[in-house]
Structure formats: structure tokens, C-alpha cells
Design an enzyme around this catalytic site. Structure first.
Site, mmCIF file in Angstrom:
data_model
loop_
_atom_site.group_PDB
_atom_site.id
_atom_site.type_symbol
_atom_site.label_atom_id
_atom_site.label_comp_id
_atom_site.label_asym_id
_atom_site.label_seq_id
_atom_site.Cartn_x
_atom_site.Cartn_y
_atom_site.Cartn_z
ATOM 1 N N GLY A 38 0.807 -1.221 0.000
ATOM 2 C CA GLY A 38 0.000 0.000 0.000
ATOM 3 C C GLY A 38 0.829 1.255 0.000
ATOM 4 O O GLY A 38 0.348 2.333 -0.321
ATOM 5 N N CYS A 41 0.819 5.969 0.828
ATOM 6 C CA CYS A 41 -0.602 6.338 0.849
ATOM 7 C C CYS A 41 -1.367 5.567 1.913
ATOM 8 O O CYS A 41 -2.068 6.138 2.742
ATOM 9 C CB CYS A 41 -1.220 6.097 -0.519
ATOM 10 S SG CYS A 41 -2.990 6.424 -0.563
ATOM 11 N N LYS A 50 -6.642 10.691 6.591
ATOM 12 C CA LYS A 50 -8.073 10.928 6.418
ATOM 13 C C LYS A 50 -8.871 10.353 7.581
ATOM 14 O O LYS A 50 -9.930 10.886 7.948
ATOM 15 C CB LYS A 50 -8.566 10.348 5.092
ATOM 16 C CG LYS A 50 -8.348 11.263 3.904
ATOM 17 C CD LYS A 50 -6.915 11.701 3.819
ATOM 18 C CE LYS A 50 -6.540 12.663 2.764
ATOM 19 N NZ LYS A 50 -5.088 12.993 2.809
ATOM 20 N N ALA A 269 6.069 20.355 6.635
ATOM 21 C CA ALA A 269 5.196 19.824 5.582
ATOM 22 C C ALA A 269 5.477 20.563 4.279
ATOM 23 O O ALA A 269 4.569 20.959 3.561
ATOM 24 C CB ALA A 269 3.730 19.990 5.986
ATOM 25 N N HIS A 446 -32.643 17.508 -6.056
ATOM 26 C CA HIS A 446 -32.855 18.561 -5.047
ATOM 27 C C HIS A 446 -33.433 17.937 -3.778
ATOM 28 O O HIS A 446 -34.332 17.106 -3.848
ATOM 29 C CB HIS A 446 -33.843 19.606 -5.582
ATOM 30 C CG HIS A 446 -34.198 20.653 -4.559
ATOM 31 N ND1 HIS A 446 -33.358 21.688 -4.240
ATOM 32 C CD2 HIS A 446 -35.305 20.790 -3.770
ATOM 33 C CE1 HIS A 446 -33.938 22.439 -3.310
ATOM 34 N NE2 HIS A 446 -35.122 21.918 -3.011
#
Length: 467
Positions: A38, A41, A50, A269, A446
């Protein structure tokens, strides 16, 4: 020694998807991976981050529960628990890739590989060397790694100066943190740690956060972050860095004003570097780009026959889905398939999963201006969207940039709840060369957030109905 048609070095999104597609096309395939399958990620990036962002979102929603008629008791935040859940999700996804390898009869060779020729590799595992050959292709899918900023005194030490890797395994959220770099990774971790009670200073050398996104999205996210008490310092210059055992001090200058900052941790970062050392490409003469990535053509071929490269190691955008598509395209070209749909690098969606989310496809307004294209902009705020009002997610907007003459969608930018899901309607539209008129012709249910896409398309034509 084992022989395969194709050997992938690296089992991240590019490598494992490329391997599966090659196996589907009838090739014998092996993947060399020293860690779990993997790659970054699944193990140290997209998936665990996430999972933490979902925890941050839930923490924020609980704080607003009273507005929805729900009264809760004292809310206690525990980053350590959220972290352990994120690691479990990561492991589950990695095990899922293992299952896919077994299903498709792909060999996982555990260890580190070095290319010893255009058809051969040596794998080091448990102190032993084993040799394997690939009759058709060796594919470099080694990905990228975190990097520090030693030039300003921020070499990673994994305690007070950390990367996203260490941030994902912290037992508790620090009281204070400076995040250097306000791209997708920086903004996502600013969101997470702020939600868990950390006082975050988000520092970016460029004029705005998320500098690769449209300026309107950057401005909107800055406004949202500041409302949440995240200290956003863009156009910043960092100096006088002093790294201690339990804290880091630095000076940050913005707009001619200098302030001193002391934090428990600094999260760097500010970009990633390709993993290309010690894999044998230098000895073979594999060409690199000016930025140090492996140079490839549209078939993912390097300058050395029989050796290919896909994913982060082959250059930006360093996104999992870009690498996955490169893996599929490589496998189909190698199998000799006719009419292979090449990677459309101009239509790769970008997604940042902070809150509000940010997603985009195509050109920014600044890029359209730079190209001197005659264009129109359509914009629709979520504050005017019925579904957004019901959920309380009224921040943000949909922005569509169209060609003035023909209605071609030049770029689309969404900031708001579920932006990373909604962008795909516009990705499909651009890939199939739909115009804004054709987006409008599709009837949108809608009430949905996606109605804002239709309304932005209408606005670009001067026909908006709901605002």
C-alpha cells in the site's frame, strides 16, 4: 532465482495497481516491498491522515450538536485514541492489498531491491541476497519520502521537529505546534491538531495557503481557519530557529513585522523527495529531470530500455490517483493493447481534506489569465444552497471558469463540505469535453450540495436561478 514478466519495485498505489492490471492482462508479476503493501498512501499518508480528519470533523460536529437539538455531556478529546484507530484502518487497507495480490496471483517479494541490469534485480532480505529477472519490464515505483528544511535549521529529529510520519503516531496532541508549509498536507494537519485542542501556527512562505489552488479558495480557507483560531502566517520568512529538547523557538516575519514563536513541536510539511537512492539507476544511466525525478515518456519508459517508472518517483503531481493511472497505462502499453487512453495530466483532480474541503480540476483563474484566454467565471455560494443550510455546512462555493466563446470548462474549484466528492462531476465533464451548457442539461437532484455545480455553470452563462 525466479523469473517474471514484470517486476515492480515498490508496492504503493502506483506499483500495486500497475501490478494488478498487468496480472489481469496475463503477465506473471512480482512486487518488491520491504514494508506493508500500500506504500506511503496506505501506511503513512492518505488513509491514516483521512481517518484522523474524520475524527477532527466529528469533534467539530459534536461541539455544534446543541444547535441541532442534541445535548451531550462533557466532551473529552483524546488524540491517542484517534491515532490508534487511524493505524487500524491503515492496517486493514494494507491487508486488503495483500488479498488482491493473492487473488491475482502476484508474488510479494519482501525486501529492498537494486536493479543490476535492464532485466535483473537483486533483493536484500534478512541479510541475504536473492536474484530475480524480468523478461519484459522492471518498473520503478519507489514513491517519495518526507524531508526536512536543514537550510533554515529544521532538520527532522522525530521529537520536536517532526514530519507527517511522526505526526501520525503521536500519543497525544501537543499544546502548541508550528506547521511549516501550507499545502495540502500542512492544511490537513492544521485542521486535525486544531480540532484536538492544539494552538496551531500555519506558516507558508508563498503569499497564500494552498498556493497551487485558485486564489479565491485560498482566501476562503484562510478566513475559515482564522475563525477557528488557527494562526495563518502566509508570505512568511522564518529565521533564528533554535531546536531544544522540549521546544523550538523561531522568528517569523510577515509584511515587515517580526514575531517570536515558541512551540512544543514543529511539523515540516514543505514537500517530498523521490526515493531514488541505492536502487541502481545511477549505474545504469537512467536520466533524471531538472528537479531530480525519473524522466519518462507517455508509455512510462525511462531512458534505459526495459526500465519504466510510475508514481511519485516519476514527478509531480505527487498524488496517489495519478500514480494509479500511470500504473494502468503502463500495463496496457506493455501488453500491446490498442487505443490505450494515455494519462491526461491536465485533468487530474486535486483534493485537500481539511474542513472545509478543497478540490479542483484544470486551470486556476490566474493560469487562465496568464494564457491570455478570453473567459467567464460562474460562482455559486453554499450559503444559498438548501442542502448546505440543512446540514449547517454553508461555508464555501463552487467556481467554474469557462471559455467565453465555446463554453469549454477551463477549470473548476470547490471549497466546502464534500468538495472532494463533488469535483468528479466536473472531472468527467472535462475528460469528455462537455461544455457548461451540457452540465446544466443534467438534472441535479434537489436538495443536494451538487446543485451548486449546476448553478455555478448557469452563473457562468449569466443565467443563475437560485442566487
Amino acid at each position: 532465482m525466479a523469473s517474471y514478466d514484470v517486476i515492480f519495485i515498490g508496492g504503493g498505489p502506483a506499483g500495486y495497481i500497475g501490478a494488478i492490471r498487468a496480472a489481469q492482462l496475463g503477465m506473471s508479476v512480482a512486487v518488491v516491498e520491504k514494508e506493508g503493501l500500500g506504500g506511503t498512501c496506505v501506511l503513512w499518508g492518505c488513509i491514516p491522515a483521512k481517518a484522523l480528519l474524520e475524527a477532527a470533523s466529528l469533534a467539530t460536529k459534536v461541539s455544534k450538536a446543541k444547535d441541532f437539538g442534541i445535548t451531550v455531556g462533557d466532551v473529552k478529546l483524546d488524540y491517542g485514541v484517534a491515532m490508534k484507530r487511524s493505524r487500524a484502518v491503515s492496517t486493514q487497507n494494507s491487508k486488503g492489498v495483500e488479498y488482491l495480490f493473492k487473488k491475482n496471483k502476484i508474488s510479494w517479494i519482501k525486501g529492498t531491491a537494486k536493479i543490476t541490469g535492464k532485466n535483473s534485480i537483486t533483493v536484500k532480505a534478512d541479510g541475504k541476497d536473492e536474484k530475480h529477472d524480468a523478461k519484459k519490464a522492471i518498473v520503478i515505483s519507489t514513491g517519495s519520502r518526507v524531508k526536512g528544511l536543514p537550510q533554515i535549521g529544521l532538520e527532522l529529529n522525530k521529537t520536536t521537529v517532526i514530519s507527517s510520519d511522526e505526526a501520525l503516531i503521536l500519543e497525544q496532541a501537543p499544546k502548541t505546534m508550528a506547521i511549516i508549509g501550507a499545502g495540502a498536507v500542512g492544511c490537513e494537519f492544521a485542521d486535525v491538531f486544531s480540532a484536538f485542542g492544539t494552538q496551531v501556527s500555519l506558516i507558508e512562505v508563498l503569499p497564500g495557503i494552498l498556493p497551487l489552488e485558485d486564489a479565491d479558495c485560498s482566501t476562503e480557507l484562510t478566513r475559515s481557519f482564522k475563525k477557528r483560531k488557527i494562526d495563518v502566517l502566509s508570505g512568511a520568512k522564518v529565521s533564528n530557529v533554535k531546536v531544544g529538547k522540549s521546544s523550538v523557538t523561531m522568528s517569523v516575519e510577515v509584511g515587515g513585522k517580526k514575531q517570536d514563536l515558541e512551540v512544543e513541536k514543529v511539523l515540516v510539511a514543505a514537500g517530498r523527495a523521490p526515493v531514488i537512492d541505492d536502487i541502481g539507476i545511477k549505474e545504469l544511466g537512467v536520466q533524471l529531470t531538472d528537479r531530480g525525478f525519473i524522466k519518462i515518456n507517455e508509455r512510462m519508459e525511462t531512458s534505459v530500455k526495459g526500465i519504466y517508472a510510475i508514481g511519485d518517483v516519476a514527478g509531480p503531481p505527487m498524488l496517489a490517483h495519478k500514480g494509479q493511472r500511470e500504473g494502468v497505462v503502463f500495463a496496457e502499453f506493455l501488453a500491446g493493447q490498442q487505443h490505450v487512453h494515455k494519462v491526461n495530466y491536465g485533468n487530474i483532480p486535486s483534493a485537500t481534506y481539511c474542513h472545509p474541503e478543497v478540490a479542483s480540476i484544470g486551470l486556476t483563474e490566474a493560469q487562465v489569465k496568464e494564457k491570455k484566454i478570453d473567459y467567464k467565471v460562474g460562482k455559486f455560494p453554499f450559503s444559498a444552497n438548501g442542502r448546505a443550510r440543512t446540514s449547517g455546512d454553508t461555508e464555501g462555493f463552487v467556481k467554474i471558469i469557462r471559455d467565453a466563446k465555446y463554453g469549454e470548462i477551463l477549470g473548476a474549484h470547490i471549497i466546502g463540505a464534500h468538495a472532494t466528492e463533488m469535483i468528479h462531476e466536473l472531472a468527467v465533464a472535462r475528460e469528455n469535453e462537455f461544455t457548461v451548457e451540457e452540465v446544466d442539461l443534467a438534472i441535479h437532484a434537489h436538495p443536494t450540495m451538487s446543485e451548486a455545480v449546476a448553478q455555478a455553470a448557469l452563473d457562468s452563462m449569466g443565467k443563475v436561478l437560485d442566487a
